[in-house]
Design an enzyme around this catalytic site. Structure first.
Site, PDB file in Angstrom:
ATOM      1  N   THR A 136      41.507  43.983  53.465  1.00  0.00           N
ATOM      2  CA  THR A 136      42.551  45.026  53.545  1.00  0.00           C
ATOM      3  C   THR A 136      42.233  46.133  52.541  1.00  0.00           C
ATOM      4  O   THR A 136      41.527  47.070  52.877  1.00  0.00           O
ATOM      5  CB  THR A 136      43.972  44.454  53.291  1.00  0.00           C
ATOM      6  OG1 THR A 136      43.989  43.765  52.051  1.00  0.00           O
ATOM      7  CG2 THR A 136      44.381  43.511  54.412  1.00  0.00           C
TER       8      THR A 136
ATOM      9  N   LYS B 203      38.465  37.667  50.808  1.00  0.00           N
ATOM     10  CA  LYS B 203      39.033  39.008  50.661  1.00  0.00           C
ATOM     11  C   LYS B 203      40.050  38.964  49.524  1.00  0.00           C
ATOM     12  O   LYS B 203      40.661  37.929  49.252  1.00  0.00           O
ATOM     13  CB  LYS B 203      39.684  39.493  51.948  1.00  0.00           C
ATOM     14  CG  LYS B 203      40.914  38.765  52.436  1.00  0.00           C
ATOM     15  CD  LYS B 203      42.236  39.166  51.849  1.00  0.00           C
ATOM     16  CE  LYS B 203      42.498  40.631  51.966  1.00  0.00           C
ATOM     17  NZ  LYS B 203      43.851  40.934  51.334  1.00  0.00           N
TER      18      LYS B 203
ATOM     19  N   THR C 133      44.070  31.589  45.134  1.00  0.00           N
ATOM     20  CA  THR C 133      44.426  32.989  45.222  1.00  0.00           C
ATOM     21  C   THR C 133      43.636  33.614  46.355  1.00  0.00           C
ATOM     22  O   THR C 133      42.546  33.177  46.649  1.00  0.00           O
ATOM     23  CB  THR C 133      44.084  33.738  43.923  1.00  0.00           C
ATOM     24  OG1 THR C 133      42.725  33.500  43.598  1.00  0.00           O
ATOM     25  CG2 THR C 133      44.951  33.275  42.786  1.00  0.00           C
TER      26      THR C 133
ATOM     27  N   SER D 256      51.569  48.089  49.999  1.00  0.00           N
ATOM     28  CA  SER D 256      50.753  46.929  50.377  1.00  0.00           C
ATOM     29  C   SER D 256      51.539  46.010  51.287  1.00  0.00           C
ATOM     30  O   SER D 256      52.750  46.097  51.376  1.00  0.00           O
ATOM     31  CB  SER D 256      50.300  46.170  49.153  1.00  0.00           C
ATOM     32  OG  SER D 256      51.401  45.630  48.474  1.00  0.00           O
TER      33      SER D 256
END
Lengths: 408, 408
Positions: free
Chosen positions: B156, B182, B193, B408
């Protein structure tokens, strides 16, 4: 570097003199600057003292000694050095503090332990003893000055002078409280933050003063954060000269004790919010109200997780009602929460209720609210009755500019 | 907003195909962009799966379901949606995931629970079911693609494609590992994470694969932080097709198990460091090595307190050897520490030893080191033998620009 005055600054208030308290400032020239940087406040015989200090495992000599001195309960003087925190300086730092205590106690004919010393500024450079000696000598004989002079002299990276005042009736006697504080960066709540000094003419025992200060601290200084970084030197001291002549306060059972505690808490809240208003790079003052939590303590932790989130703080800086980042911050707090009962609002407008975006959510009034200087965020966890309010500021380019260039 | 490629970016590596793994990408158009945003990875019958997920209390439906699916131990497909995280979307979000699982399991003639779904992007908008349906339909028949295509399609706000590879010998059999990841913001360690996917042709039981992945996670993904903010969607999945034909690995007692675990850990470390190298606004890659702590766990917490300190991160951004801020961060960590045994260095040069500045400290080589892109910080607490290494990046104007403007 030239740092502009915070857009959130407020004017210095009119503050009453406190009987038994004499203010003086002098130049020790701890840094090469054209300003006073040594504060000397003389307190009358019989002044009670209380204090709260940083919980840092690497606290400064001043904090270590102050914590011990408070236990004895009496104070005759306060010295504040600005420009050098004297933290992480080993035995040389301690020698400098002991020298100041000896010099002031000689001048006032009191015990060295009745002389409280605070220092703020660069870490890791021992406070120069020669400059301290000359500075104290000139402060002992300096003319009296104003509260605003004191507020300016204890400041370092602060962009405006910070003071607060309140009064309370104890029986038929009116007591006054005047207080000053400094701080704008390395601000995170851990019992106490920053350097703050509260003076009152009330007659109160040291033990009860400590109880009142700790209670106020839990709802004020412990509820603010600028950057989640806890200083090695955080100190808030309260001094009570007893000159008002009220009946001695010894516990919350005494007449007027609640009013006195409320006034102290009021002053602490004013001081704490002033520090946030001078948060490094701050453009917006943010109040985060958490309700519906498992307990008040849990609400407090959730509030701080939101207040310390860089993504929340930058979203508000960008005036973006990005409530997804608030969901994230609630989720990472490590406290009881249920995604499907969580509600989030800005400025009194709900954006999400019970785990979902509000149907037909109109972002316009929220966006309008976020364009202002005073932002409120409402978070209802929907699982209990615990509540807490915390205060912080946004995270902007100003914070980066100040801290990537300035050696604190 | 146009975000520049990270100056810390590394080239995408040559990565071997993994037998039993087929890669495809398609356009679901979750956002209005001209790129693929739906990844479909088909896994052969008998593929073992393991996973670690965010500890967020507000985790997404995908995370909740994935956590359950992993327990069954087998996988036939992975779908990754980019541009919409589907987090905090209630029953509508869950319906979208269930639709994808049904559609893919129909196509592959497998159980819905063998279809793993991840989503990343904006929080609070239900994944549009029509776009998902069309995207999956076209992915099921799309031509095969490369690892780099997959890395680009799951991204992203990432500024470069991230992959890692390793191999291990299990007895006489060579097994291959290829992996993609990513992530660049909302990165903080809490079990797992980001979105990361590891593929191997090794033959390994799901239980042992989970054991190996969790051990690797503790030393890699849990040791990085960009901004202290933990995502609602963090997921790392490992898939083992068994096509290499090695003797089945069931525990650390088996021949080659250590080598396999080391290779998985190696890949995880590469992936974790790549995420830091793409940290939002990052200009410098920072390794923080903590030694002399009370325990490894304590060293880890101290390391993260330093890595998450805005004042430390901005000092390094400003190439300032401001070790006083490291003292502050150690002090606030809440872990056992003794100011008078603490030592701090940069790039192998001690600035402070045993609670005091080093006598005759020469800042020149330290300043030279800080001008580089790869920074090391050494902290010796001097009280025990616990140690830990964590990785982070600096905090720059770029982080503010990205996060005050980007939703976001």
């Amino acid at each position: 570097m030239d740092i502009e005055r915070s857009p959130l600054a407020t004017p210095f208030p009119e503050m009453p003199a406190i009987e038994g308290v004499v203010l003086r400032v002098a130049r020790a020239q701890y840094k090469e600057w054209d300003r006073c940087d040594l504060t000397f406040i003389e307190l009358c015989d019989g002044t009670a003292v209380a204090g709260v200090f940083t919980q840092s495992a690497c606290s400064s000599t001043e904090v270590e000694m102050g914590r011990e001195q408070v236990k004895a309960g009496s104070a005759r003087a306060l010295i504040v050095n600005a420009g050098n925190s004297n933290a992480f300086t080993g035995y040389r730092g301690r020698e400098a503090v002991e020298q100041i205590m000896a010099q002031v106690s000689d001048g006032l004919q009191c015990e060295p332990r009745e002389v409280f010393v605070s220092s703020t500024g660069v870490i890791g450079v021992p406070l120069p003893k020669d400059k301290a000696r000359e500075g104290v000598a000139s402060a002992l004989t300096a003319p009296e000055c104003s509260w605003e002079d004191v507020a300016n002299t204890i400041a370092t990276t602060d962009t405006f002078a910070k003071g607060a005042t309140a009064s309370a009736m104890i029986g038929e006697t009116r007591v006054e409280i005047s207080a000053v504080i400094k701080g704008s960066g390395m601000i995170a709540p851990d019992m106490a933050t920053m350097l703050g000094y509260i003076f009152t003419d009330a007659s109160v025992t040291p033990g009860f003063l400590q109880e009142v200060l700790q209670a106020a601290n839990g709802k004020t200084f412990s509820c603010i954060t600028v950057d989640s970084d806890t200083s090695t030197s955080d100190t808030v001291l309260a001094f009570a000269t007893g000159k008002a002549g009220n009946t001695l306060l010894t516990s919350f059972d005494d007449t007027g004790a609640d009013a006195f505690a409320a006034a102290i808490a009021d002053v602490c809240r004013q001081l704490a919010q002033l520090v946030v208003r001078d948060g490094e790079g701050a453009q917006k003052f943010i109040e985060i109200a958490v309700t519906g939590a498992d307990s008040d303590a849990s609400a407090h932790k959730v509030g701080l997780a939101i207040a310390n989130s860089p993504l929340v703080k930058t979203a508000i800086a960008g005036e973006d009602a990005n409530w997804g980042r608030i969901v994230m911050a609630v989720g990472k707090a490590g406290e009881p929460a249920d995604r499907d009962t969580l509600s989030i609002g800005f400025g009194g407008h709900w954006a999400a209720r019970d785990g979902q975006p509000v149907a037909g959510y109109d972002e316009a009034p929220v966006t309008e609210h976020l364009k202002g200087q005073n932002i409120t965020v409402e978070v209802d966890l929907g699982i209990g009755s615990g509540r807490s309010t915390v205060w912080t500021c946004d995270l902007t380019h100003g914070y980066i500019s100040i801290n990537a260039d300035y050696r604190s």
